[in-house]
Design an enzyme around this catalytic site. Sequence first.
Site, PDB file in Angstrom:
ATOM      1  N   HIS B 280       0.852  -1.192   0.000  1.00 52.16           N
ATOM      2  CA  HIS B 280       0.000   0.000   0.000  1.00 52.16           C
ATOM      3  C   HIS B 280       0.882   1.234   0.000  1.00 52.16           C
ATOM      4  CE1 HIS B 280      -3.304  -2.708   1.075  1.00 52.16           C
ATOM      5  NE2 HIS B 280      -2.404  -3.294   1.836  1.00 52.16           N
ATOM      6  N   ASP B 310      -0.981 -11.297  -0.846  1.00 51.63           N
ATOM      7  CA  ASP B 310      -0.998 -10.929   0.581  1.00 51.63           C
ATOM      8  C   ASP B 310      -2.103 -11.462   1.473  1.00 51.63           C
ATOM      9  OD1 ASP B 310       0.012  -8.255  -0.800  1.00 51.63           O
ATOM     10  OD2 ASP B 310       0.900  -8.495   1.156  1.00 51.63           O
ATOM     11  N   TYR B 540      -6.932   2.570  -8.124  1.00 51.24           N
ATOM     12  CA  TYR B 540      -5.477   2.717  -8.263  1.00 51.24           C
ATOM     13  C   TYR B 540      -4.840   1.593  -9.077  1.00 51.24           C
ATOM     14  CZ  TYR B 540      -4.743  -0.465  -4.182  1.00 51.24           C
ATOM     15  OH  TYR B 540      -4.718  -1.529  -3.324  1.00 51.24           O
TER      16      TYR B 540
END
Lengths: 280, 1000
Positions: B280, B310, B540
């Site tokens: 992040h 993750d 994003y």
Amino acid sequence: MKRWHLVIDVEKCENCNNCFLACKDEHVDNDWPGYAAPQPGRGQSWISVHGKERGEFPLTDVAYLPVPCMHCDNAPCMKASNDGAISKRSDGIVIIDPVKARGQKNIVKACPYDAIQWNEQLGIPQKCTLCAHLLDEGWVKTRCVQACPTGALSLRQIEESEINEIAQAENLEAYRPELKTSPLVYYKNLYRFTRCFIAGSVAARTGDKEECADGARVTLLNAGNETIGESAADNFGDFKFDNLEESSGTYIVRVVYPGYETKTIEVDLTQSVYLGTILL
Amino acid sequence: VKSIVNLLAKSEALSKLIFSLVLLAMKMRLGSTARKYPFFRTRLKEKTLIAQLKLKDNSAGRYFTIKEGNVTSGNGIHASPDVTVIFGDARVALDMLVPPRDQLAVINAMKSFHLGLEGPEELTSWWMETLSLMLFAGTKYGTDVGKGVTRYTSNTNGGPAFVYVKEGKIIRITPIDFDDKDAQPWTIRARGKAFTPPRRTTISPYTLVFKSMIYSPDRILYPMKRVDFDPNGIRNCENRGTSEYVRISWDEALDIVANEIKRVKKTYGPGAILNGSGSHHLWGILGYWLSARLRFFNNIGFTPVAHNPDSWEGWYWGAMHHWGQSMHLGAPESYGTVEDCLKECEMVVFWSSDPEATSGVYAAFEGTVRRQWLKELGIKMVHIDPFYNHTAALLGGKWLAPRPATGNALALAIAYVWITEGLYDKEYVAQRTHGFDQWKEYILGKEDGIPKTPEWQEAEAGIPAREVRALARLWGTRKTYLAAGGLSGFGSACRDATGNEWARSMVCLMAMQGLGKPGVNMGGMQQGTPIDTNFYFPGYAEGGLSGDLAGTASAVSLYQRMPQLPTVNTVYQRVPRLRIPEAILDGHTYGYPTDPKTIEGQFLRYNYPTPGHSPVKMYYKYGGSHIGTMCETNRYANMYRSDKLEFVVNQSIWFEGETKFADIILPACTSFERWDISEFANCGGYIQHSFNQCNHRVALIQHKCIEPLGESKSDFQIFLEIAKRLGFAAMFSEGSTEFDWCKRLFDATDLPKVITWEEFLKKGYYVLPAPKEELRAPVSFRAFAEDRLKDTPEIAPLPADYSEQVFKGLQTQSGKIEFVCSSLQRFDPDDPERPVMTKYIPAWEGHHTSELYQKYPLQLITPHPRYSFHTMGDGKRSWINEIKDHRILLDGYYYWIVRINSKDAHARGIKENDLVKVFNDRGAVICAAQITERVGPGTVHSYEGSAVYDPLGEPGRSPDRGGCMNILTPGRSIIEKSHSIAANSCLVQIEPWTDSRGVK
């Protein structure tokens, strides 16, 4: 005259600490002359979230109690202060004057809720202002209320004459009323923090297996053999009698389940207790 | 103006004439801007240069002379300009110079060398930026709220915010309460009640404390060099992590970094430069790690650090084989589930699911109010988690606490009860699934002689058999939602040694209960709100300005909507993130890809080094999170202290974690100090339409609220400075400032249809109206359950992944939910670690590993933290540290917390807030003990994500008192044929810590 009241629902507080952090955001490094000098970045807390675990693994619960300044009508801090360093506004908010209160360390100890803290660097006692500087500018929420995600905190303006009626209707109460400080901060579901429970899990042997005694009748009796509460065990055989006074003496739990022998268990209640598995 | 120009510029002669007029106008605009705006006057004093704008054939042009802040200009072609902007023809010049710029035409001209820029990179960049600033001058943004205070907007991983600024300093950060003009929200009518979310955005603790982090004393305010590092002499790599730093100038720092890039490429060839980031970054489509970073590194060629999936692990490596969902990394889609759950569902089982701790992801407390509605409706709730988590604490209900990493045993026992008592949807299983009978044999013990009874389970997971029967009967007779993970498809249980099998069994259980039928679905009200999925705003993962069509989701929509130069990494080599230390220290390793395109993507093993590539010699690290977030992380400290890494540069905001292992530190600024643009909780990519965790879609400009602190710069600016030294500044920025890119991105979205750029800039945010009830997305898996064509609004799976007909069935070979997985059958049917159907495989680190278990009898779980977001919000004197349940202040030091049952604590003589050493063969961490009933005996709980790494002696070989529990967690993957983390299978011992070093 309408006055400000902070209403805190203990059942809705999940200890996210947004109130505590929003307060820091508003007051650390910010000077609000006439209301509050800057809060130190470390070590202070103008609204503290106290936690309480009840019961025992695996039957437990937790409750959280946010404690800001109670903005008492009968404020011990005011009595302890000199030179009018602490004043009560007509809207109910109690303000420590950051100039007049300089050096008056005794004010800190006067608060029975530990809501006042000493700023070593500035030599002043400090506490929650209920964001009076914002309310005076037209804000309708304090920072803690605005940041609260669950609705545990709400700010209300209530006519002085109506507060008792409202408190009664909505089950609002003061924290530690025995102090007789007449706080303007009210709590809902306070028992989750201040009172205790008796809980257990009822199981029944059937053949070579154990099953949860779904629907078992559980009765709580006091020392005088009077019934205080009745409940049916849930699908997991669990029952819970809540809102009991801590250290309130002996109780008897009676479990009745058709086809099984009735069981009674004596409990000397000090704090919340999980009786474990009651095997029939 | 543009349309008039387009109308007039019909012939070459006319275009040329207009071009000359535009240049004349530019001269006047430069002068008037300088007269009107002091910042622009100052800007013009920075350089002395002659800038020529001309047509390629020299038939028209104008030059501008900047000297001592004055602009003079001449018509025609200058003999020796410093900077030359060359237009192939007048048409291109007009496309570029007459606002609004025709970006597609400009990009096409760049690609075909029809538009050129000549001159030293420093001057060409300066000139282009000056022209941008000329247009920016006078732009109004933010809201004046009186008393000298301006209210700006920003956006973060923990929700949007109003940012109040006075005299250049942030004084306040708040969530956003909507005003009268903002759109009204949706209403769901269920069981006689109407549910409408509050008109506001919520905010996470780590966002509320941003002021303390922006002004943190741990901010890196200027470039630094390790004192004993000499790029031209002795490097003293073994001193990384212990040496001090000395301040250097930006020029020196950038020269060193640029020269090292050139040196390792020239000396060793492609692949020598490694770059990676945390999972992040500070929020913003343009500043995110998938944007500017990739545009930069693709242009220098690099060995990327390949991420493991993750938080998904078991869903990706396990569950995906049963139901596809590869585009979601094996996690389920979630459309329409909030409404369906409120209307139909009778029980919610939260299994390793704590959305109140993790906010789903990025969604602040948006889901909280919806879960409170469940409580209001009296819907039964069950929480299965070794820790009495925050969701259980808030909502109440039955808590079942299995031993860590044994959830699969519990799941199989539930299936056993359903099978033996006939409590499953037989018709659905027959019609919509594949291979059930084979699995049924296994459950009943016909395959291995062990019936998976609740009693069998009790020995493994520790839940009383009768409670398992009670749960199974409830679940088998009520329409039930399964919330597996805080976001569907997350969950700590998928990050342990049996994580694959746990996630697989979650799918199998739901298949038995008719997944997709009314009231039977996945989720805990965290996703699936009835908001608009049609309005385009990128997440994003769509890569922002990266131009990266291979490594991001840019190609899907953003690349067409925001024309930009594509970028390509020419290096084939990659290093799996969890194996970086092995790659460096052993020189070889391997991994399996996180490739969401199709189920089989994960089977393609890759090796390091890649044939014909250089081993990694230089590490360009972005931030400092790995020691607090990866596994067995002393490995990372040891790696840094090796001369096999010849050069380490870290671009970081704060001096924390592994940042202090770098040779050069480049100070980046926060997202509050630069421009960006984004949407609340919209990450796109793996969690397509992830904004459906929110109650409202909110798009925001992220104002540059304050100037960067000290000498810090935005990542974009730092990359641009290095790009200038390597000759690709123009390719990097495309002549656009960060503000220009915001406008380019705004134009790429659907926002211009509903709000002007000027209004958006001023107010800072836009709330999308909720769609009409008839236009709400259908419920996920409903069409599948009813054997209809897929009707939810996503292009997943890809068309080729349907076996029969596009949109018919699931992504699996059979098109059904597979109890026996055809993909695993094809790949490796005999893999004992990942059988073709889910089975109970005891953890490779747990109560069955007797020798180790005797030595380390406590099972440590370390889920994602509650108040901080991995390392964000922790350390750096953030106010989060002051939260009593985050760190505990003892003798002036903020200790990380380990939670231990009262019985285990008592047996060890540990009292509340005692300092303790948590340790195993991998290392030791000093923590403060919190004694609790929220974990059972034998289980201890802490969080991953400490930002502080503070070894008491030699880094990598000493107890850490910073709180990096990840030092203790196993370094191996869940199964060999994966690249995964198993952090929640970790045996430790705990003892009181009395060493005086712990109480400085």
